[in-house]
Scaffold this active site. Structure first.
Site, PDB file in Angstrom:
ATOM      1  N   GLY A 118       0.430  -0.962  -0.431  1.00  0.00           N
ATOM      2  CA  GLY A 118      -0.195  -0.375  -0.272  1.00  0.00           C
ATOM      3  C   GLY A 118       0.769   1.305   0.040  1.00  0.00           C
ATOM      4  N   GLU A 119       2.611   1.148   0.288  1.00  0.00           N
ATOM      5  CA  GLU A 119       2.736   2.125   0.675  1.00  0.00           C
ATOM      6  C   GLU A 119       3.251   2.894  -1.196  1.00  0.00           C
ATOM      7  OE1 GLU A 119       7.516   3.214   1.968  1.00  0.00           O
ATOM      8  OE2 GLU A 119       6.424   1.515   2.355  1.00  0.00           O
ATOM      9  N   ALA A 120       3.292   4.202  -1.579  1.00  0.00           N
ATOM     10  CA  ALA A 120       3.146   4.269  -2.233  1.00  0.00           C
ATOM     11  C   ALA A 120       4.871   4.934  -3.106  1.00  0.00           C
ATOM     12  CB  ALA A 120       3.040   6.222  -2.184  1.00  0.00           C
TER      13      ALA A 120
END
Length: 152
Positions: A51-53
Site C-alpha cells: 500500500g505504500e506509495a
C-alpha cells in the site's frame, strides 16, 4: 511477497526484477507478447501490491524496466523509452483506481486521460491508438490486485 519484493534493499530489488523477468518471459515473446497493460494486469494479480506509495513506485518502475528489456519492439510501439513506458504504466494504475474505486464519483474521461498524459512520452505525446487501447482496457476491465492470500 509484495512487501518483500518492493523493499528498498538491493537484494529485494534484485529478487523483484528476477521475478518479473520470469513472469513476463512466460507471457510470450515477440508478436505473441501481450500489450504492456495486459502484462501489468498479470503482474499485479500475481502478488499483493504493497500500500505504500514508494513501494508501488518500485514495482511499477521494475515492471517497466523488465517489460522494455524483454519486449523492446512491443514496448517501443507504445513509448519512446523505458522511462516513458514507466510513466504510462503509472498512468494505467492511476486510471484503474479512478475508474473502479466507488469513492471516486467523477470518473476520468478519455479526453482527460489524453490531456493528463500529453507531452509525457519524452516530451512528445503517446500515440493516440495506444492511449485508446489502454483507456478501453483499463476502464472496461478492472486490474484486480491480489489479496492478502495472494489470490486475484
Amino acid at each position: 511477497v509484495g512487501e518483500l519484493l518492493a523493499a528498498p534493499q538491493d537484494v529485494s530489488r534484485g529478487a523483484l526484477r528476477a521475478y518479473l523477468r520470469e513472469l513476463l518471459g512466460g507471457l510470450g515473446h515477440g508478436d505473441s507478447a501481450p500489450p504492456f497493460e495486459e502484462a501489468l494486469r498479470a503482474v499485479l494479480g500475481a502478488f499483493r501490491l504493497p500500500g505504500e506509495a514508494q513501494k508501488i513506485d518500485r514495482v511499477v518502475e521494475a515492471f517497466a524496466e523488465c517489460y522494455w528489456a524483454l519486449h523492446p519492439g512491443r514496448a517501443a510501439a507504445d513509448a519512446s523509452s523505458e522511462g516513458a513506458l514507466y510513466v504510462l504504466c503509472f498512468a494505467a494504475v492511476m486510471l484503474n483506481t479512478d475508474a473502479h474505486n466507488p469513492q471516486v464519483l467523477r470518473k476520468m474521461t478519455f479526453p482527460e486521460f489524453v490531456t493528463n498524459n500529453a507531452g509525457l512520452n519524452d516530451g512528445a505525446d503517446f500515440p493516440r491508438p495506444t492511449l485508446e487501447r489502454v483507456y478501453g482496457a483499463i476502464t472496461g476491465r478492472e486490474i484486480v490486485l491480489a489479496d492478502a492470500s495472494g489470490a486475484a
